[in-house]
Enzyme design. Structure first.
Site, mmCIF file in Angstrom:
data_model
loop_
_atom_site.group_PDB
_atom_site.id
_atom_site.type_symbol
_atom_site.label_atom_id
_atom_site.label_comp_id
_atom_site.label_asym_id
_atom_site.label_seq_id
_atom_site.Cartn_x
_atom_site.Cartn_y
_atom_site.Cartn_z
ATOM 1 N N ASN A 70 0.375 7.233 6.207
ATOM 2 C CA ASN A 70 1.000 8.599 6.612
ATOM 3 C C ASN A 70 1.191 8.604 8.264
ATOM 4 O OD1 ASN A 70 -0.211 11.282 6.789
ATOM 5 N ND2 ASN A 70 -2.561 10.470 7.574
ATOM 6 N N ASP A 135 0.502 0.717 7.065
ATOM 7 C CA ASP A 135 -0.185 1.804 7.360
ATOM 8 C C ASP A 135 -0.813 2.042 5.143
ATOM 9 O OD1 ASP A 135 -1.525 4.107 8.706
ATOM 10 O OD2 ASP A 135 -0.939 5.301 6.976
ATOM 11 N N TRP A 136 -0.916 3.211 5.031
ATOM 12 C CA TRP A 136 -1.958 2.823 3.542
ATOM 13 C C TRP A 136 -1.166 2.597 2.394
ATOM 14 C CZ3 TRP A 136 -6.619 4.258 0.952
ATOM 15 C CH2 TRP A 136 -7.617 4.424 2.651
ATOM 16 N N GLU A 159 0.647 -3.605 10.099
ATOM 17 C CA GLU A 159 -0.741 -2.639 10.505
ATOM 18 C C GLU A 159 -0.540 -1.761 9.228
ATOM 19 O OE1 GLU A 159 -1.298 -0.940 13.828
ATOM 20 O OE2 GLU A 159 -1.008 -3.241 13.712
ATOM 21 N N HIS A 305 1.120 0.830 16.885
ATOM 22 C CA HIS A 305 1.032 1.476 15.228
ATOM 23 C C HIS A 305 3.019 2.053 14.399
ATOM 24 C CE1 HIS A 305 -0.791 1.964 11.459
ATOM 25 N NE2 HIS A 305 -0.587 3.097 11.261
#
Length: 326
Positions: A70, A135-136, A159, A305
């Site tokens: 995201n 991320d996700w 990350e 990130h």
């Protein structure tokens, strides 16, 4: 563990999640480096569960699937895929409702994304795949590998929205700034104003968590899919899925299942990380090295990130070399 969570929280706070949308106008945080923002990889589309999923594809051979989080898209991997495509078939889908994929009328929970990812891999007739994730997308990758250990031969993550950063016991445990931010993001009224109306993830958090100013091309690529308020629902649902204070229960269980699988799997795993990082600061690396049996780590330099926009060459070389040796 508590010290590690505090370190992660400090890194998150450092990244400045409360930064204004025009944060980049203050100038680059590091000397500007040349990173191509042009997309030179062909974009394709496949029918999935009554909708469509867009994907980038390059190269031939054993499949390597790149999963974003995201509020990014397959575009995030554009400068990394060519390193892998020299020896493998590199495929990067836009998650459902994100990027150029279809936007069906669903809730966009983690379970929804997992179902569409399963269907995408089936529709592409992929087997014996390597997953590269962020991320996700990292949570999706670990969950898919846990549920389909016969299909995943290797996994790379960076990350990630994963243990030990999550679940968090409470908003208070995250610190005043981060706890307050997530409390607001998960609030039905404040979250709607911040993300749906204010487009906070696309215009604020994403550029602030990159160490260089994004140019017009990248800004358009990332922002284009979310021009309308209703199109931003996936970017709001993701933070609402973050497990804090035992809720949502499904996300707490997900993180527990992933942590258990990390400690059991024998597949080769690669972790790439940056300094200072955000969700996986250097302080978090020992958690993974102590838990995952066949783990290699690669430090790729400075980054926050969205490290693919800061260090694509270092990431690409690390993954390509790891694939060669595994």
């Amino acid at each position: 563990m508590l010290n590690l969570l505090k370190s992660t929280t400090v890194a998150l706070a450092f990244a400045g999640a409360f930064a204004p949308a025009n944060a980049q106008e203050t100038g680059p945080k590091l000397p500007t480096i040349t990173i191509s923002e042009e997309l030179t990889i062909a974009r394709n589309e496949v029918a999935v569960l009554g909708s469509t999923m867009s994907y980038l594809e390059q190269g031939e051979g054993e499949a390597v699937v790149f999963l974003h989080g995201n509020p990014s898209a397959a575009y995030l991997w554009r400068n990394i895929m060519p390193y892998v495509a020299e020896t493998h078939r590199a495929i990067a889908p836009d998650l459902i409702g994100m990027g150029h994929s279809g936007k069906p009328e669903i809730d966009y929970t983690f379970a929804d994304h997992a179902a569409y990812l399963d269907a995408f891999i089936a529709a592409m007739d992929l087997d014996q795949v390597t997953l590269v994730s962020h991320d996700w997308g990292a949570a999706l990758a670990w969950d898919f590998a846990r549920r389909h250990p016969d299909k995943v031969v290797r996994l790379t993550f960076m990350e990630g929205v994963l243990p030990p950063a999550f679940p968090q016991p409470s908003y208070e445990a995250m610190g005043e700034e981060m706890g307050g931010m997530f409390r607001a993001l998960q609030d039905p009224e404040q979250g709607y104003q911040m993300i749906m109306e204010g487009n906070m993830f696309v215009e604020g958090i994403l550029p602030m968590m990159i160490n260089r100013p994004l140019g017009e091309v990248a800004t358009a690529e990332y922002g284009g899919p979310y021009a309308e308020i209703e199109s931003r629902l996936p970017t709001w649902m993701w933070p609402r899925e973050v497990p804090i204070g035992g809720q949502p229960e499904s996300s707490v269980a997900l993180m527990e299942d992933i942590a258990a699988f990390m400690g059991e799997t024998e597949m080769p795993v690669l972790l790439t990380y940056a300094e200072p990082g955000v969700l996986v600061p250097p302080q978090a690396v020992p958690f993974y090295t102590n838990l995952i049996g066949d783990l290699e780590t690669a430090f790729i330099g400075q980054g926050l990130h969205f490290i693919q926009e800061d260090q694509p060459d270092a990431i690409g070389r690390a993954i390509a070399d790891w694939l060669r040796r595994n």
